[in-house]
Write a protein that holds these residues in place. Structure first.
Motif, short mmCIF file in Angstrom:
data_model
loop_
_atom_site.label_atom_id
_atom_site.label_comp_id
_atom_site.label_asym_id
_atom_site.label_seq_id
_atom_site.Cartn_x
_atom_site.Cartn_y
_atom_site.Cartn_z
N VAL A 96 17.28 21.76 36.58
CA VAL A 96 16.24 22.59 35.95
C VAL A 96 15.90 23.76 36.88
CG1 VAL A 96 13.78 22.54 35.34
CG2 VAL A 96 15.31 20.72 34.54
N LEU A 97 15.66 23.44 38.15
CA LEU A 97 15.28 24.48 39.11
C LEU A 97 16.40 25.51 39.28
CD1 LEU A 97 13.32 25.66 41.15
CD2 LEU A 97 14.17 24.06 42.85
N LEU A 136 6.52 28.65 38.38
CA LEU A 136 6.74 28.91 36.96
C LEU A 136 6.99 27.61 36.19
CD1 LEU A 136 7.24 31.04 34.75
CD2 LEU A 136 9.61 31.18 35.49
N LEU A 137 7.82 26.73 36.76
CA LEU A 137 8.13 25.46 36.09
C LEU A 137 6.90 24.56 36.02
CD1 LEU A 137 11.71 25.04 37.51
CD2 LEU A 137 11.12 25.13 35.09
N LYS A 138 6.03 24.72 37.00
CA LYS A 138 4.78 23.96 37.00
C LYS A 138 3.92 24.42 35.82
CE LYS A 138 1.33 23.07 40.53
NZ LYS A 138 0.98 23.51 41.89
N ASP A 144 7.89 18.04 37.10
CA ASP A 144 8.40 16.72 37.48
C ASP A 144 9.88 16.56 37.10
OD1 ASP A 144 7.81 16.88 34.80
OD2 ASP A 144 7.31 14.75 34.60
N LYS A 145 10.50 17.67 36.66
CA LYS A 145 11.91 17.57 36.23
C LYS A 145 12.80 18.52 37.02
CE LYS A 145 10.92 15.69 31.80
NZ LYS A 145 9.74 15.09 32.29
N LEU A 146 12.28 19.04 38.14
CA LEU A 146 13.01 20.09 38.87
C LEU A 146 14.46 19.76 39.17
CD1 LEU A 146 10.41 21.25 41.57
CD2 LEU A 146 10.83 22.16 39.30
N ASN A 147 14.72 18.49 39.54
CA ASN A 147 16.07 18.14 39.97
C ASN A 147 16.90 17.45 38.89
OD1 ASN A 147 15.66 19.20 42.58
ND2 ASN A 147 14.33 17.42 42.98
N GLU A 148 16.34 17.38 37.69
CA GLU A 148 17.13 16.77 36.60
C GLU A 148 18.14 17.77 36.05
OE1 GLU A 148 15.05 14.75 33.48
OE2 GLU A 148 13.65 13.85 34.92
N LYS A 149 19.28 17.25 35.60
CA LYS A 149 20.27 18.14 35.00
C LYS A 149 19.72 18.70 33.69
CE LYS A 149 24.75 16.62 36.58
NZ LYS A 149 25.98 15.92 36.25
N ALA A 150 19.89 20.02 33.51
CA ALA A 150 19.35 20.65 32.29
C ALA A 150 19.88 19.98 31.03
CB ALA A 150 19.70 22.14 32.29
N GLY A 151 21.16 19.61 31.06
CA GLY A 151 21.79 19.03 29.87
C GLY A 151 21.26 17.66 29.51
#
Ligand SMILES: Nc1ncnc2c1ncn2[C@@H]1O[C@H](COP(=O)(O)OP(=O)(O)OP(=O)(O)O)[C@@H](O)[C@H]1O
Ligand SMILES: [Mg+2]
Length: 258
Positions: A96-97, A136-138, A144-151
């Motif tokens: 995500v990041l 921005l993501l906050k 809480d999803k910064l390191n999750e794969k976007a897909g």
């Protein structure tokens, strides 16, 4: 009220197909403007022409007093226009990041030399960009999803991430191409609130293409209706709902020639 985007007599032809036919619209700063019309009416082509993906066959596009007709996509983005796509376009294998970080790099002012040698300027800018993306993501509720794969994100979150990417360069004008596509009534209601919040927080003007009429009617100050590339009506939600030409276009009237 200040004008932010002024499109005059925009035309785009693909061979014999006239996808946009003499389209004109003016957007007031700080408003949400709806662009609706049946499938194939030319809505996405208008977005692609504003953002420099397609060169117009004719007409002009003025943004914040500057002529941006024929500018390249990166120049349009740098001028302050962000967009999302009808079909989600994320780097699905990246986090995500990273997705937002890449979008934010269009603004990086160091060169390849500085990046390879990891000069001080590079390090400072990277840190600043990273912090900005996290912030921005906050705001968008994805911290809480910064390191999750976007897909691997649920569909609704992928749509939000697309918006986060579009906001990475802090645009003044945001073009949303069917943000509520695939959403049910409750989800699209939530999306309306979300878009309104973003508009206030980021002081945005929004041009929105959408097929969900409940979304369009509740959020747009003005609406332009296209059919076969031509504007058939423009006005408030109430005016559009009672317009005879609009009803015919949606219920199936006679074919119009370009
Ligand atoms: N790259 C292209 N080459 C040729 N024709 C195109 C191209 N892009 C769009 N068109 C044509 O232009 C017309 C308008 O298409 P566009 O995608 O803008 O419609 P739309 O209003 O966004 O429709 P939808 O609601 O289905 O997304 C269609 O006839 C389409 O086939
Ligand atoms: Mg489209």
């Amino acid at each position: 009220m200040k004008e932010i985007l002024k499109i005059a007599n925009l035309t785009k032809k693909f061979g014999g197909v006239c996808a946009i036919d003499n389209f004109s619209v003016t957007l007031e700063e700080g408003t949400v403007h709806g662009l609706i019309g049946p499938n194939g009416a030319g809505k996405t082509t208008i977005f692609n022409t504003i953002t420099g993906i397609y060169k117009p066959t004719g007409g002009t596009i003025e943004f914040m007093g500057k002529d941006i007709t024929n500018k390249k996509p990166y120049q349009v983005a740098q001028q302050g226009i962000g967009r999302t796509f009808q079909n989600i376009r994320l780097f699905s294998q990246l986090s995500v990041l990273e997705n937002v970080f890449i979008a934010g790099h269009m603004d990086a002012d160091y060169d390849l030399f500085a990046a390879i040698l990891r000069l001080n300027k590079f390090g400072k800018k990277e840190k600043y960009l990273r912090e900005n993306c996290i912030e921005l993501l906050k705001i968008l509720g994805l911290s809480d999803k910064l390191n999750e794969k976007a897909g691997s994100l649920p569909y609704g979150h992928q749509r939000k991430l697309e918006i986060a990417r579009a906001l990475a360069l802090r645009p003044k004008l945001l073009l949303l191409d069917e943000p509520a596509a695939g959403m049910n009534r409750d989800e699209s209601k939530e999306l309306v609130e979300f878009i309104n919040e973003l508009k206030e927080k980021f002081k945005l003007t929004i041009l929105m293409v959408e097929h969900h009429m409940d979304v369009v009617m509740s959020i747009c100050r003005r609406i332009t209706v296209l059919n076969f590339g031509k504007t058939i009506a423009e006005g408030t939600a109430k005016e559009i709902q009672t317009n005879k030409l609009v009803r015919e276009a949606y219920l199936g009237g006679e074919d119009a020639a370009c």
